[in-house]
Design a protein around this motif. Structure first.
Motif: not given
Length: 563
Positions: A16, A50, A19, A57, A54
């Motif tokens: 995070w 990205i 990103l 993740n 995201s």
């Protein structure tokens, strides 16, 4: 949660951050005045990265938190995906960012899985870069880089890979050491666990042994307590047995027993009650109740139905919750507990033993058993004492006439003479002889002679005081001891006896006859000064009476009775 999952969670949080860093990088390079459609390819590729990272993740963290089947292979797959995404979608102006970002999953892979997995990721990155280079070189219409720029890029790339390889080697070495330490720690933890289990087993064994020892100690304490009680009881019984064997006076013995019970039992009051068979009543014989009012209430109510029933049934009573209103004999005293035990033998009921305590719940069955045993011994002692007393009486009584014999006379007379001499009072001795007694035996036979002896003895005895003593001196002779009596008063008494004998007629079923008697009198200190002298003087006086015609009285040493 295992070690790999923990690495995965840490990496997910780092992702995070990555990103956020990429988003900031894109935002810096975008000119607000330019329309979003005119973004460069590298910016678009980074935005796609990205978004994909995201999504990846988010899915990864959900999987880690919910799936218990997370393994090392899953970890390797996640790292390959991360490296592939970073290698594919970071281009152009952001090429240098890749150098810093791509190392993060490699470091985590090296730390958790070793250098081999990291080199695999490095190889994947190299393959993707080569493929991307060929695509750009063969598909592009223009040459992007000059030969010198390409050479510099290659040199830079080599240095990047050298640095990556160095970092991987260092982290893998650290990881290997960490693994060794972890293995060692696991070994130590395992050994510690074994030691703990051994210690716990030893502790449990110690606890078991302690519990056994505690139980044995409790049993030993109980045995010791019972032994102490038994010794105390044995000592008490021994003391009482010794007293029974050494104290012949029954009153002294009962007083001793009463004192022993008070001392051993720790009671407030102990009372021995005797049963009078002639009056059919109980009577307080010994007690430590001192208060006159309490003693009067005890004595007045000792013949209550409750105590008489105990004596009659010969069954002991233990009462640990006394209600005073139910028992008349304790109404004036504060009594919480008492034991009442009969004193009896097979042939006779002697009385009761009553022990009392002010507190409630004081006595138990062991106390009752001990006192019962004491009472049996005391009852036997009372019976033996009475038997002994009876034998003593029989040994001092003449079997034919019922008066004392000569042995008793000598003992009694010596004691009386000693008291008279110490106290200074007069003591008179009278000897009487039945006149012509041989004639009765010869004429009417010895049986009638025995009747004469018994009749004369009873006539004389019935006329004496309780303090006077009559004994058979031998044959047809009798002696009379008259304490605190002068020779003049004795003469008057003997004259009365002489007339009584002379005026009587002795009969049996076939024969009747009259009898007379002769008397000799001597007195201390009027005629005689010693025991021997007074007996001799009275005997001489008797012989003078017989010589002077019989049926008469003579006084020692011609004492003038008229003076």
């Amino acid at each position: 949660m295992n070690r790999i999952q923990k690495f995965e969670q840490v990496l997910g949080r780092c992702c995070w951050g990555i990103l956020a860093f990429l988003a900031i990088s894109v935002a810096i390079n975008i000119n607000p005045a330019i329309n979003i459609i005119n973004l460069s390819k590298s910016d678009i590729m980074l935005i796609i990265l990205i978004v994909l990272l995201s999504i990846f993740n988010f899915v990864r963290l959900k999987y880690i938190n919910s799936n218990l089947l997370y393994t090392e292979k899953v970890f390797d797959v996640f790292r390959i995906i991360e490296v592939a995404l970073l290698s594919i979608f970071i281009n152009g102006n952001y090429q240098r960012i890749e150098h810093y970002l791509i190392i993060i999953p490699m470091i985590f892979s090296s730390l958790s899985r070793g250098r081999k997995s990291s080199f695999v990721l490095l190889g994947i990155n190299a393959v993707i870069k080569i493929v991307k280079g060929f695509i750009v070189y063969f598909l592009s219409d223009t040459i992007i880089l000059s030969t010198s720029d390409l050479f510099d890029y290659c040199i830079e790339l080599v240095w990047v890979y050298v640095i990556w390889i160095s970092i991987i080697i260092i982290t893998s070495a650290f990881s290997n050491q960490n693994c060794k330490n972890e293995i060692e720690n696991q070994r130590l933890v395992f050994e510690l666990g074994e030691k703990y289990e051994q210690l716990e087993a030893a502790q449990n064994e110690i606890k078991i042994q302690y519990d056994k020892l505690k139980e044995s100690n409790l049993k030993l304490e109980d045995s010791n307590l019972r032994l102490t009680k038994s010794i105390a009881e044995f000592y008490t019984l021994q003391q009482i047995s010794e007293a029974i064997g050494s104290i012949f006076d029954i009153n002294e013995l009962l007083k001793f027993v009463n004192d022993v019970i008070i001392g051993v039992m720790g009671v407030n009051y102990s009372t021995i009650v005797f049963f009078d068979q002639k009056k059919n009543k109980l009577k307080v014989h010994f007690t430590n109740v001192k208060d006159k009012e309490d003693l009067a209430i005890l004595s007045d109510n000792i013949n209550c139905r409750f105590l008489l029933d105990i004596l009659e049934s010969e069954k002991p009573i233990l009462e640990n919750d006394v209600v005073p209103e139910k028992f008349e004999f304790i109404q004036s005293r504060v009594i919480g507990s008492f034991i009442c035990i009969p004193l009896s033998s097979k042939s006779r009921k002697f009385g009761l033993l009553l022990i009392e305590h002010k507190n409630k719940n004081t006595f138990n069955n062991e106390n009752l058993s001990l006192v019962t045993t004491i009472c049996k011994s005391v009852s036997m002692a009372i019976e033996n004492a009475e038997l002994y007393a009876s034998m003593q009486v029989l040994a001092t009584i003449d079997g034919l006439t019922g008066v004392y014999n000569r042995v008793y006379f000598h003992q009694k007379f010596e004691n009386e003479f000693k008291l008279a001499k110490e106290s200074g009072y007069e003591l008179t001795l009278v000897i009487l002889d039945i006149d012509y007694f041989k004639k009765f035996n010869d004429t009417y036979g010895h049986l009638f002679g025995d009747v004469v002896l018994k009749s004369v003895a009873q006539m004389v005895k019935s006329s004496l005081r309780s303090t006077d003593t009559m004994a058979r001196f031998g044959g047809e002779e009798f002696v009379i001891i008259l304490p605190r009596t002068s020779i003049k008063k004795a003469y008057e008494k003997v004259e009365y006896l002489r007339h009584k004998i002379a005026n009587s007629v002795i009969t049996d079923s076939l024969v009747s006859a009259s009898v007379t008697a002769s008397f000799g009198i001597a007195s201390f200190p009027e005629t005689s000064k010693s025991v021997t002298e007074i007996i001799k003087d009275a005997d001489n006086a008797l012989y003078r009476a017989k010589d002077n015609g019989r049926n008469r009285i003579e006084v020692a040493k011609d004492y003038d009775i008229m003076d």
